[in-house]
Design an enzyme around this catalytic site. Structure first.
Site, PDB file in Angstrom:
ATOM      1  N   ARG A  39     -24.784  69.959 -67.250  1.00 39.25           N
ATOM      2  CA  ARG A  39     -26.374  69.854 -66.925  1.00 39.25           C
ATOM      3  C   ARG A  39     -26.867  71.049 -66.272  1.00 39.25           C
ATOM      4  NH1 ARG A  39     -30.230  66.593 -63.935  1.00 39.25           N
ATOM      5  NH2 ARG A  39     -31.982  66.263 -65.165  1.00 39.25           N
ATOM      6  N   ILE A  65     -36.776  68.807 -67.155  1.00 42.83           N
ATOM      7  CA  ILE A  65     -35.786  68.489 -67.718  1.00 42.83           C
ATOM      8  C   ILE A  65     -35.689  66.944 -67.556  1.00 42.83           C
ATOM      9  CG2 ILE A  65     -34.405  69.031 -66.114  1.00 42.83           C
ATOM     10  CD1 ILE A  65     -31.980  69.664 -67.747  1.00 42.83           C
ATOM     11  N   SER A  66     -35.346  66.414 -68.521  1.00 42.10           N
ATOM     12  CA  SER A  66     -35.377  64.592 -68.354  1.00 42.10           C
ATOM     13  C   SER A  66     -34.210  64.271 -67.542  1.00 42.10           C
ATOM     14  CB  SER A  66     -35.236  64.020 -69.603  1.00 42.10           C
ATOM     15  OG  SER A  66     -36.066  64.227 -70.787  1.00 42.10           O
ATOM     16  N   GLN A  67     -34.677  62.978 -67.022  1.00 41.96           N
ATOM     17  CA  GLN A  67     -33.654  62.330 -66.207  1.00 41.96           C
ATOM     18  C   GLN A  67     -32.460  62.075 -66.999  1.00 41.96           C
ATOM     19  OE1 GLN A  67     -35.495  58.858 -64.753  1.00 41.96           O
ATOM     20  NE2 GLN A  67     -33.761  58.111 -63.694  1.00 41.96           N
TER      21      GLN A  67
END
Ligand code: SAH
Length: 671
Positions: A39, A65-67
């Site tokens: 990530r 950016i998504s969790q």
């Protein structure tokens, strides 16, 4: 390509175990993919250290950016077997596409913001994801040339399911998409195309996403959107069914408020001299009544002699005058007239105040219980109190006060505008003036004290309040954290002054919302750098401090829809599946008291330690956006020493003007 170090891999493995698997994601393919993707390659350089925390992070162009947990949760919902052709809308950083590509065959991802699309492509290349194809376009129209897709993942919130996307889904395929007319909270749904014309819909979670903007999405970023981080809460309850049973076993269950035995609570409070009693809303009759019952008991049998409430100081002083039968000049304003009037002008508070008025009458002055306000919203009334006090004891200093406070006077209608003007240099700061006056007043203490000590203390507290409120309105401009902390620090300082004033044997009961009383370090407030009076009291008074929180599942509540709006009686939505409230509701107990300390509670406390959501309803309640605006994450056992649960509750009863007619002029709730 740089190689993954063992360290990072170990960190990711741990992260996936703790944040993803432990929260209920079970699909081995998804867990594998989450462990595989680095990530840190998808977040801006300066945020790399945070790459393995379960939170969304900014990636530029106002997007995030998504969790990780939500990425895993959504991909699991797609139920991929491996090798599928997948479409993603909203590439953002490219992270979700990278995870998808570990399972699927080819992944096609569309991004509306050109700069992000370019960066996503570069990130994906660096991560070695060769089978991901990025396109800069409006994704609401899908990617027609490549259709149909076995699965479609939409990473932004849409008002409705775009029909183009439905058409591009293969029969038997699944689409996962956040949907909802409310831009602050959406329902995550899964659509399965069972046959050519048969689309089946399932609701799977409450979520909050950035908007899907485009031809078949939202028109533009209107004001309703804010830069709130997306967050997901799984609706499939992951908790063990026996936990509610254990709670019921370890708690003191009671049928209703009339039949509650407070003896054991009294024992647990023990030698504490600061007892903080919270409330989960500012408009629930049962919370007020239960709090009053506990307070009466503590006054009668444990020698508590002060009640300090989340109320304006000068308004609370009017209650104090009445209950301690003090002889003071009449004031020029109506007490408790500021929004939200119902918070203190209600039948429940009145009953308590009248009881204390009667009880105090039987005692000598020194033994009477006093009532104070901890809040700092009374800038201008406090100015008036200081000046009128000085007029009676020291007309010269009263004149000085009038001049010094004159600096603030043009802003009475809108003190926030003062903060803005002072900060931007459009108006001079009044900081020096208010600070000087406070010093001048305190220097006169000895000279004035020969008179009425209570009145001097009252004036000094008002002068302190003016100084803090002046600062409050200036820091408010910088945002909520600084002003929240200033407000709670003021409450705490006021509490200490009050205790000091009443001498070494003083014992105080604090009445304020759970969000002030419960230790902030046990909630998501601490992540924003916020603390509160509950936390400060623990740090300062522990172990002579005991805090009690309240909770409810449903019923009615008195609140407004917006600041300064009228009070309404609203229905409370049943508690969220991932909340502490749901756990307590599942005990089937109408009401209970649960100690969260002590050896007998250890096993239960251990199991309650897993963070869950908790609901806070203030003077404003917006059921339509409840998850986004009223729930926060907490560790209940660290937040309170005791939790009182009342499953179904009802709204407080505001006082009508007529009801207080015929009361003496000094009556605090008169008009
Ligand atoms: N999946 C991404 C997070 C996406 S955030 C990740 O893992 O990082 C949502 C993204 O959707 C934003 O980048 C936003 O610009 C994009 N978006 C919004 N509307 C869109 C549309 N109509 N078509 C394509 N992308 C869109």
């Amino acid at each position: 390509m740089k190689h993954d170090t063992d360290y990072q891999e170990a960190e990711r493995r741990q992260f996936v175990g703790k944040q993803i698997e432990a929260r209920g994601v079970r699909d081995q393919l998804v867990l594998y993919a989450m462990r595989k993707v680095r990530r840190e390659l998808f977040v801006p350089k300066e945020l790399r250290a945070e790459a393995y925390e379960d939170s969304p992070l900014p990636i530029g162009s106002g997007q995030t950016i998504s969790q990780p947990y939500i990425v895993a949760f959504m991909i699991e919902a797609l139920a991929l077997q491996g090798g599928e052709k997948v479409l993603e809308i909203g590439a953002g950083s490219g992270y979700a596409a990278a995870v998808l590509s570990q399972i699927a065959g080819d992944v096609f991802t569309v991004e509306r913001v050109g700069e992000l699309a370019r960066r996503a492509a570069a990130n994906l290349k660096k991560a070695g994801c060769e089978r991901v194809h990025v396109r800069h376009a409006d994704g609401t129209e899908g990617w027609a040339e490549e259709a149909p897709f076995d699965a479609i993942l939409v990473s932004a919130g849409a008002p409705d399911v775009p029909t183009s996307l439905m058409r591009q889904l293969r029969v038997g395929g699944r689409m996962v998409i956040p949907i909802g007319r409310n831009p602050r909270a959406q329902e995550l749904i899964r659509i399965t195309r069972a046959a050519e014309d048969d689309f089946q819909r399932e609701d799977i979670a409450d979520v909050r996403f950035v908007p899907l903007i485009g031809k078949e999405g939202w028109e533009s970023e209107d004001d309703g959107w804010q830069a709130h981080p997306p967050r997901v809460i799984q609706t499939r309850p992951a908790m063990s069914v026996s936990l509610p049973g254990l709670i019921a076993k370890k708690a003191h269950v009671f049928p209703d408020l009339k039949n509650v035995d407070l003896e054991s609570l009294e024992r647990r409070i023990g030698a504490a001299r600061v007892v903080l009693i919270g409330e989960a809303t500012h408009g629930t009759s049962e919370f007020y009544r239960m709090r009053a019952r506990i307070t009466r008991r503590l006054i009668e049998s444990k020698g508590f002699n002060i009640v300090a409430a989340e109320a304006d100081w000068p308004d609370a002083a009017r209650i104090d005058h009445y209950i301690r039968h003090r002889d003071v000049p009449r004031s020029e304003w109506t007490a408790f007239a500021r929004f939200p009037t119902w918070m203190w002008r209600n039948q429940e508070t009145r009953t308590f105040v009248d009881w204390l008025h009667k009880r105090n009458a039987t005692l000598e002055y020194e033994k009477r219980t006093a009532f104070y306000g901890l809040d700092l919203y009374s800038l201008y009334n406090s100015v008036r109190v200081v000046i009128s006090y000085l007029e009676s004891v020291d007309p010269d200093l009263a004149e000085v006060a009038r001049q010094r406070y004159g600096c603030l006077m043009p802003w009475e209608a809108d003190p926030a505008a003062y903060g803005h003007a002072a900060l931007t240099g459009a108006y001079r700061k009044c900081e020096q003036d208010v600070a000087h006056l406070l010093v001048e007043l305190l220097q006169k203490q000895q000279a004035y004290l020969t008179g009425d000590g209570d009145r001097f203390f009252d004036a000094a507290q008002n002068a302190r309040l003016v100084a803090n409120a002046e600062r409050y309105y200036r820091v408010m401009y910088y945002g909520s954290r600084a002003s929240w902390n200033l407000r709670d620090s003021h409450m705490f300082e006021t509490l200490k002054h009050v205790l000091h004033f009443h001498g070494p044997d003083a014992k105080v009961i604090v009445w304020a919302h759970n969000s002030h009383v419960g230790d902030a370090s046990a909630t998501e407030m601490s992540r924003r750098g916020e603390y509160n009076i509950g936390q400060l009291c623990r740090q300062y008074f522990d172990p002579e401090c005991y805090s009690i929180g309240f909770g409810t599942n449903d019923g009615t509540v008195a609140a407004a829809s917006a600041w300064d709006g009228p009070m309404q009686v609203m229905n409370i939505r049943p508690a969220h599946p991932q909340s502490y409230e749901r756990l307590f509701h599942l005990t089937n107990a109408p009401a209970l008291m649960l100690p969260l300390k002590g050896r007998t509670q250890e096993d239960l406390v251990g199991r309650l330690m897993k963070p869950l959501l908790e609901r806070a309803i203030g003077v404003i309640y917006r059921p339509e956006s409840e998850l986004a605006s009223h729930y926060f994450e907490a560790k209940l056992p660290l937040q309170f020493d005791e939790y009182i649960w009342i499953d179904r509750t009802s709204a407080i009863h505001p006082l009508e003007v007529l009801e207080v007619e015929g009361m003496p002029e000094t009556y605090p709730f008169g008009v």
